[in-house]
Design a protein around this motif. Structure first.
Motif, PDB file in Angstrom:
ATOM      1  N   ILE A  73       0.815  -1.223   0.000  1.00 39.51           N
ATOM      2  CA  ILE A  73       0.000   0.000   0.000  1.00 39.51           C
ATOM      3  C   ILE A  73       0.844   1.266   0.000  1.00 39.51           C
ATOM      4  O   ILE A  73       0.331   2.352   0.205  1.00 39.51           O
ATOM      5  CB  ILE A  73      -1.015   0.023   1.164  1.00 39.51           C
ATOM      6  CG1 ILE A  73      -0.334  -0.057   2.519  1.00 39.51           C
ATOM      7  CG2 ILE A  73      -2.047  -1.054   0.995  1.00 39.51           C
ATOM      8  CD1 ILE A  73      -1.283   0.055   3.700  1.00 39.51           C
ATOM      9  N   GLU A  90      -8.034   0.756   8.581  1.00 37.69           N
ATOM     10  CA  GLU A  90      -7.498   1.661   7.563  1.00 37.69           C
ATOM     11  C   GLU A  90      -6.612   0.895   6.573  1.00 37.69           C
ATOM     12  O   GLU A  90      -6.646   1.150   5.365  1.00 37.69           O
ATOM     13  CB  GLU A  90      -6.693   2.782   8.227  1.00 37.69           C
ATOM     14  CG  GLU A  90      -6.269   3.862   7.262  1.00 37.69           C
ATOM     15  CD  GLU A  90      -5.518   4.992   7.939  1.00 37.69           C
ATOM     16  OE1 GLU A  90      -4.834   5.732   7.208  1.00 37.69           O
ATOM     17  OE2 GLU A  90      -5.601   5.129   9.176  1.00 37.69           O
ATOM     18  N   ARG A  91      -5.829  -0.066   7.085  1.00 35.25           N
ATOM     19  CA  ARG A  91      -4.997  -0.907   6.213  1.00 35.25           C
ATOM     20  C   ARG A  91      -5.878  -1.664   5.222  1.00 35.25           C
ATOM     21  O   ARG A  91      -5.585  -1.720   4.035  1.00 35.25           O
ATOM     22  CB  ARG A  91      -4.195  -1.915   7.041  1.00 35.25           C
ATOM     23  CG  ARG A  91      -2.827  -1.451   7.425  1.00 35.25           C
ATOM     24  CD  ARG A  91      -1.940  -2.586   7.901  1.00 35.25           C
ATOM     25  NE  ARG A  91      -2.575  -3.597   8.711  1.00 35.25           N
ATOM     26  CZ  ARG A  91      -2.521  -3.664  10.041  1.00 35.25           C
ATOM     27  NH1 ARG A  91      -1.844  -2.775  10.721  1.00 35.25           N
ATOM     28  NH2 ARG A  91      -3.126  -4.635  10.693  1.00 35.25           N
ATOM     29  N   LYS A 113      -7.262   0.408   2.441  1.00 36.95           N
ATOM     30  CA  LYS A 113      -6.276   0.745   1.404  1.00 36.95           C
ATOM     31  C   LYS A 113      -5.914  -0.458   0.537  1.00 36.95           C
ATOM     32  O   LYS A 113      -5.676  -0.300  -0.657  1.00 36.95           O
ATOM     33  CB  LYS A 113      -5.013   1.321   2.040  1.00 36.95           C
ATOM     34  CG  LYS A 113      -5.234   2.705   2.582  1.00 36.95           C
ATOM     35  CD  LYS A 113      -3.924   3.412   2.791  1.00 36.95           C
ATOM     36  CE  LYS A 113      -4.228   4.837   3.201  1.00 36.95           C
ATOM     37  NZ  LYS A 113      -3.319   5.773   2.626  1.00 36.95           N
TER      38      LYS A 113
END
Length: 151
Positions: free
Chosen positions: A21, A31-32, A35
């Motif tokens: 990412i 959030e990871r 993405k």
């Protein structure tokens, strides 16, 4: 789609996500995932397109019933697509992704050549029947030894 986003995500180790990412470590797991998910979806779409390119020579695509082999190779190609975005280091564990990709392509080439049948029916059933032999249909004989006797 020949594999799911979750199947590909399960195959990618968490420690590799950061580099996929953009190299920044993101502490928040949600959030990871936000993405990486679009990247995985894009990699799967590309993999399915590549697979369809080979299968279209013998089958109606996209396949309605996905054989296990196609599912496996779709995951392998998608993972390769993910890692090829950042470059694959052939001297490290990433070489495994390249090897799996190459195996998938060899398999698909053999399917396209008709050497491997994935058994899904469709267009290939007609082709397969034509490839197994031939038959000749002709009119009945007009002349025979008996009918020509005495002439």
């Amino acid at each position: 789609m020949y594999c799911s986003t979750q199947e590909v995500r399960d195959s990618v180790k968490d420690d590799a996500i950061g580099s996929l990412i953009g190299g920044d470590y993101i502490d928040d797991p949600e959030e990871r995932e936000l993405k990486i998910t679009p990247l995985i979806k894009s990699a799967i779409e590309d993999a399915c397109g590549e697979i369809d390119g080979y299968l279209a020579k013998r089958y109606s695509v996209p396949l309605q019933v996905v054989p296990k082999a196609i599912n496996k190779f779709a995951k392998d190609i998608a993972i390769y697509n993910l890692f090829s975005r950042i470059g694959i280091d052939e001297s490290e564990r990433e070489k495994n992704y390249l090897n799996r990709y190459n195996a998938a392509i060899r398999f698909l080439e053999n399917v396209a050549k008709g050497m491997i049948d994935i058994g899904t029916g469709g267009v290939s059933d007609t082709t397969r029947k034509a490839d197994t032999g031939f038959s000749v249909h002709s009119s009945p004989r007009r002349f025979s030894r008996d009918s020509m006797r005495g002439m």
